[in-house]
Design a protein around this motif. Structure first.
Motif, PDB file in Angstrom:
ATOM      1  N   UNK A  40      -2.147 -14.272  -6.915  1.00  0.00           N
ATOM      2  CA  UNK A  40      -3.552 -14.084  -6.540  1.00  0.00           C
ATOM      3  C   UNK A  40      -4.235 -13.162  -7.541  1.00  0.00           C
ATOM      4  N   UNK A  41      -5.535 -13.215  -7.523  1.00  0.00           N
ATOM      5  CA  UNK A  41      -6.364 -12.304  -8.292  1.00  0.00           C
ATOM      6  C   UNK A  41      -7.233 -11.572  -7.294  1.00  0.00           C
ATOM      7  N   UNK A  42      -7.299 -10.240  -7.413  1.00  0.00           N
ATOM      8  CA  UNK A  42      -8.099  -9.474  -6.457  1.00  0.00           C
ATOM      9  C   UNK A  42      -8.972  -8.459  -7.177  1.00  0.00           C
ATOM     10  N   UNK A  43     -10.114  -8.186  -6.567  1.00  0.00           N
ATOM     11  CA  UNK A  43     -11.026  -7.166  -7.080  1.00  0.00           C
ATOM     12  C   UNK A  43     -10.522  -5.800  -6.634  1.00  0.00           C
ATOM     13  N   UNK A  44     -10.545  -4.840  -7.551  1.00  0.00           N
ATOM     14  CA  UNK A  44     -10.092  -3.490  -7.233  1.00  0.00           C
ATOM     15  C   UNK A  44     -11.254  -2.647  -6.730  1.00  0.00           C
ATOM     16  N   UNK A  45     -10.925  -1.675  -5.894  1.00  0.00           N
ATOM     17  CA  UNK A  45     -11.931  -0.763  -5.372  1.00  0.00           C
ATOM     18  C   UNK A  45     -11.801   0.593  -6.023  1.00  0.00           C
ATOM     19  N   UNK A  46     -12.148   1.627  -5.267  1.00  0.00           N
ATOM     20  CA  UNK A  46     -12.051   3.008  -5.724  1.00  0.00           C
ATOM     21  C   UNK A  46     -10.968   3.710  -4.928  1.00  0.00           C
ATOM     22  N   UNK A  47     -10.036   4.357  -5.624  1.00  0.00           N
ATOM     23  CA  UNK A  47      -8.972   5.065  -4.928  1.00  0.00           C
ATOM     24  C   UNK A  47      -7.747   5.242  -5.804  1.00  0.00           C
ATOM     25  N   UNK A  48      -6.583   5.265  -5.157  1.00  0.00           N
ATOM     26  CA  UNK A  48      -5.329   5.568  -5.852  1.00  0.00           C
ATOM     27  C   UNK A  48      -4.375   4.383  -5.779  1.00  0.00           C
ATOM     28  N   UNK A  49      -3.946   3.907  -6.953  1.00  0.00           N
ATOM     29  CA  UNK A  49      -2.895   2.897  -7.049  1.00  0.00           C
ATOM     30  C   UNK A  49      -1.577   3.646  -7.128  1.00  0.00           C
ATOM     31  N   UNK A  50      -0.583   3.212  -6.352  1.00  0.00           N
ATOM     32  CA  UNK A  50       0.725   3.863  -6.341  1.00  0.00           C
ATOM     33  C   UNK A  50       1.761   2.913  -6.937  1.00  0.00           C
ATOM     34  N   UNK A  51       2.362   3.350  -8.042  1.00  0.00           N
ATOM     35  CA  UNK A  51       3.439   2.595  -8.675  1.00  0.00           C
ATOM     36  C   UNK A  51       4.757   3.206  -8.225  1.00  0.00           C
ATOM     37  N   UNK A  52       5.566   2.460  -7.500  1.00  0.00           N
ATOM     38  CA  UNK A  52       6.869   2.939  -7.043  1.00  0.00           C
ATOM     39  C   UNK A  52       7.912   2.560  -8.094  1.00  0.00           C
ATOM     40  N   UNK A  53       8.380   3.585  -8.795  1.00  0.00           N
ATOM     41  CA  UNK A  53       9.297   3.366  -9.915  1.00  0.00           C
ATOM     42  C   UNK A  53      10.692   3.013  -9.429  1.00  0.00           C
ATOM     43  N   UNK A  54      11.430   2.318 -10.283  1.00  0.00           N
ATOM     44  CA  UNK A  54      12.807   1.928  -9.954  1.00  0.00           C
ATOM     45  C   UNK A  54      13.714   3.151  -9.932  1.00  0.00           C
ATOM     46  N   UNK A  55      14.744   3.102  -9.113  1.00  0.00           N
ATOM     47  CA  UNK A  55      15.721   4.199  -9.031  1.00  0.00           C
ATOM     48  C   UNK A  55      16.373   4.461 -10.386  1.00  0.00           C
ATOM     49  N   UNK A  56      16.695   3.405 -11.125  1.00  0.00           N
ATOM     50  CA  UNK A  56      17.345   3.579 -12.424  1.00  0.00           C
ATOM     51  C   UNK A  56      16.416   4.221 -13.463  1.00  0.00           C
ATOM     52  N   UNK A  57      15.114   4.272 -13.157  1.00  0.00           N
ATOM     53  CA  UNK A  57      14.144   4.943 -14.028  1.00  0.00           C
ATOM     54  C   UNK A  57      13.757   6.317 -13.480  1.00  0.00           C
TER      55      UNK A  57
END
Length: 144
Positions: free
Chosen positions: A41-58
């Motif tokens: 899908x393609x979605x429009x972004x709003x205003x706020x915080x994107x959270x990237x959950x990193x891999x355990x090995x990283x």
């Protein structure tokens, strides 16, 4: 373990590129969790915080990126985020942001009321306010 490849781009540079375990986007209609195998899908972004959950090995953990506007393209094992404005939460200098906001107020207020250029400064002020809100929300209160 399954993973996503994430590419996070803002107009002037690549902000993040690499594998993540999952992520949470802030869209125009609310938050959207994305895991490997997510429907395209393609979605429009709003205003706020994107959270990237990193891999355990990283090293694990979560990277927070404050955004304002843009789009995200989700494609099964890949997410491309094209943000209008984006800044890592650990890259906010509140004093610099306050100075930028004040300069934007001054520049906007120097223009005539009906001048369309005022919209640029209104957006800049809005972005600064979003950064300052996040910096305030994450500030650590010293022990008394």
């Amino acid at each position: 373990m399954a993973e996503l490849t994430c590419q996070f781009v803002r107009p002037d540079r690549l902000l993040f590129e690499g594998p993540v375990q999952s992520l949470v986007l802030v869209t125009a209609s609310g938050e959207l969790g994305v895991w490997p195998g997510h429907a395209a899908e393609i979605c429009a972004l709003g205003d706020g915080v994107v959270r990237l959950n990193l891999r355990e090995e990283d090293g694990g953990g979560t990277t927070h990126i404050i955004i304002s506007g843009g789009y995200a393209e989700i494609g099964g094992e890949e997410v491309i985020i094209l943000a209008d404005h984006a800044r890592r939460s650990d890259d906010i200098e509140p004093d610099v942001v306050r100075d930028t906001r004040e300069a934007a107020f001054d520049a906007r207020d120097a223009l005539p009321e009906r001048d369309s250029r005022r919209a640029y400064y209104d957006e800049k002020i809005k972005w600064c306010n979003l950064l300052l809100k996040h910096a305030q929300d994450t500030a650590v209160t010293p022990d008394a």
